[in-house]
Design an enzyme around this catalytic site. Structure first.
Site, PDB file in Angstrom:
ATOM      1  N   GLU A 152      -0.197  -1.336   5.620  1.00 51.97           N
ATOM      2  CA  GLU A 152       0.839  -0.919   6.574  1.00 51.97           C
ATOM      3  C   GLU A 152       0.673   0.533   6.966  1.00 51.97           C
ATOM      4  O   GLU A 152       1.033   0.923   8.091  1.00 51.97           O
ATOM      5  CB  GLU A 152       2.227  -1.150   5.956  1.00 51.97           C
ATOM      6  CG  GLU A 152       3.396  -0.904   6.908  1.00 51.97           C
ATOM      7  CD  GLU A 152       3.893   0.530   6.918  1.00 51.97           C
ATOM      8  OE1 GLU A 152       4.663   0.867   7.836  1.00 51.97           O
ATOM      9  OE2 GLU A 152       3.508   1.320   6.024  1.00 51.97           O
ATOM     10  N   ASP A 157       0.818  -1.215   0.000  1.00 53.89           N
ATOM     11  CA  ASP A 157       0.000   0.000   0.000  1.00 53.89           C
ATOM     12  C   ASP A 157       0.849   1.260   0.000  1.00 53.89           C
ATOM     13  O   ASP A 157       2.024   1.253   0.363  1.00 53.89           O
ATOM     14  CB  ASP A 157      -0.947   0.011   1.198  1.00 53.89           C
ATOM     15  CG  ASP A 157      -0.208  -0.079   2.537  1.00 53.89           C
ATOM     16  OD1 ASP A 157       0.707  -0.912   2.644  1.00 53.89           O
ATOM     17  OD2 ASP A 157      -0.549   0.677   3.457  1.00 53.89           O
TER      18      ASP A 157
END
Length: 368
Positions: A137, A83
């Site tokens: 994350e 991400d």
């Protein structure tokens, strides 16, 4: 210099890295929307002759690249999040010696190195190798998919060293600070702003606490030769009901970063003591720190493979999750640390190639 010219004047491995990073940046993966990128990476790596099939958990995958399971043979995991933060970026592109795009530095440059390592001469690696690509994350600790992956995948508990490829300019960053986010709410009483004595202003009630925070100095902790700093910062504030109403609530988000030798429980107590009885505290995100492991033999071999230096990790990273299950972990990545979360994010392609060479040299010589 345009992208085509830049790519065509590089060595075959450098071209593969440039193209892979550009490919990764061309697939948007803001936090919570990692599925398309996870699908693409899984499909690409599944075409390789892997030791075992790719294992998927939500929008995260575990890729067993090399397995011999010989006595004394190390097991290394290279770990990266799929991400990105939501920032303003134009289309992914290469311009000169830089790749531009969301996540170019944090941390698709690291993902590119992981992928190209798996595609190049893995039979020469002197260790068993696992790749981990995971989602979410960049958000709260509890939503991060690495946690469930570590819980469900028993193979990861056998890892001798995990390397999180967070952007570090090809330096080894050891340990990490813990992080607490807390909602600190001051309560007052509404009233008409023409008669403020009839109310209690929650915003001005916070003045003593804000002055205390302004006067706070970083607290240094020297651990294994490295300095980590405990700091406390207000990151946003909200309050008020209208322009002629005395506000009855004022809420601050307070981010407390603490050194790795401080437990999460003690850090919570320290923040509560700082607030005292002035306001109500709700802990919204709790992330433990991780002690440094610079003296670990595998880390020492990586340092001797040409890294640019060894520094303490002042921020929080997922090395803490590995540390919590007894797996030593470090940060080492080719992305530019200063470019992380920036508008118009980019990274130096030369650093990416250099990071690949360092990791390839290290993995190849681990059994020496």
């Amino acid at each position: 210099m345009n992208s085509e010219t830049t790519l065509s004047t590089r060595t075959p491995t450098a071209i593969a890295l440039d193209e892979t990073l550009l490919w990764l940046c061309s697939i948007p993966s803001p936090i919570g929307e990692e599925r398309d990128l996870c699908d693409a990476v899984k499909d690409r790596l599944s075409r390789l002759s892997l030791a075992e099939p790719v294992r998927r958990y939500g929008d995260s995958i575990v890729v067993p690249v090399v397995r011999r399971r010989e006595p004394g043979r190390s097991h290394v995991a290279l770990v990266g999040h799929l991400d990105t933060v939501r920032t303003e970026n134009g289309p992914a592109r290469v311009d000169g010696r830089r790749c531009y795009g969301a996540g170019a530095a944090d941390m698709k440059s690291g993902l590119a190195v992981m992928i190209v390592l798996a595609e190049n001469a893995v039979q020469l690696f002197g260790c068993d190798l696992t790749l981990v690509f995971y989602a979410r994350e960049e958000g709260p600790f509890a939503d991060n998919e690495l946690g469930p992956v570590l819980e469900q995948d028993p193979d990861l508990k056998t890892v001798d060293l995990a390397v999180c490829l967070e952007p570090s300019d090809n330096q080894v960053h050891v340990g990490c600070c813990g992080s607490i986010h807390a909602s600190v709410t001051f309560h007052g009483k509404t009233g008409h702003s023409a008669r403020p004595w009839e109310g209690e202003n929650a915003i001005t009630k916070s003045a003593d606490f804000l002055a205390k925070l302004r006067a706070l100095q970083p607290i240094d902790h020297r651990i294994d030769g490295h300095v980590y700093r405990t700091v406390t910062t207000v990151t946003f504030a909200s309050g008020g009901r209208g322009r002629n109403i005395v506000p009855d609530t004022f809420r601050l988000n307070v981010n407390h970063r603490f050194a790795p030798d401080t437990s999460l429980d003690q850090a919570q107590k320290d923040l509560l003591a700082l607030v005292g009885d002035q306001a109500h505290v709700d802990f919204t995100d709790l992330s433990p720190g991780a002690m440094p492991c610079a003296s670990h033999p595998l880390v020492q071999k990586l340092v001797r493979s040409g890294v640019r230096g060894v520094q303490p990790k002042q921020a929080w990273t997922d090395v803490a999750r590995f540390s919590a299950i007894g797996v030593p972990a470090i940060n080492f990545g080719p992305g530019e640390n200063a470019q992380a979360h920036q508008k118009g994010e980019s990274t130096d392609l030369g650093l990416v190639f250099e990071g690949f060479k360092i990791l390839h040299r290290w993995l190849t010589n681990l059994d020496a």
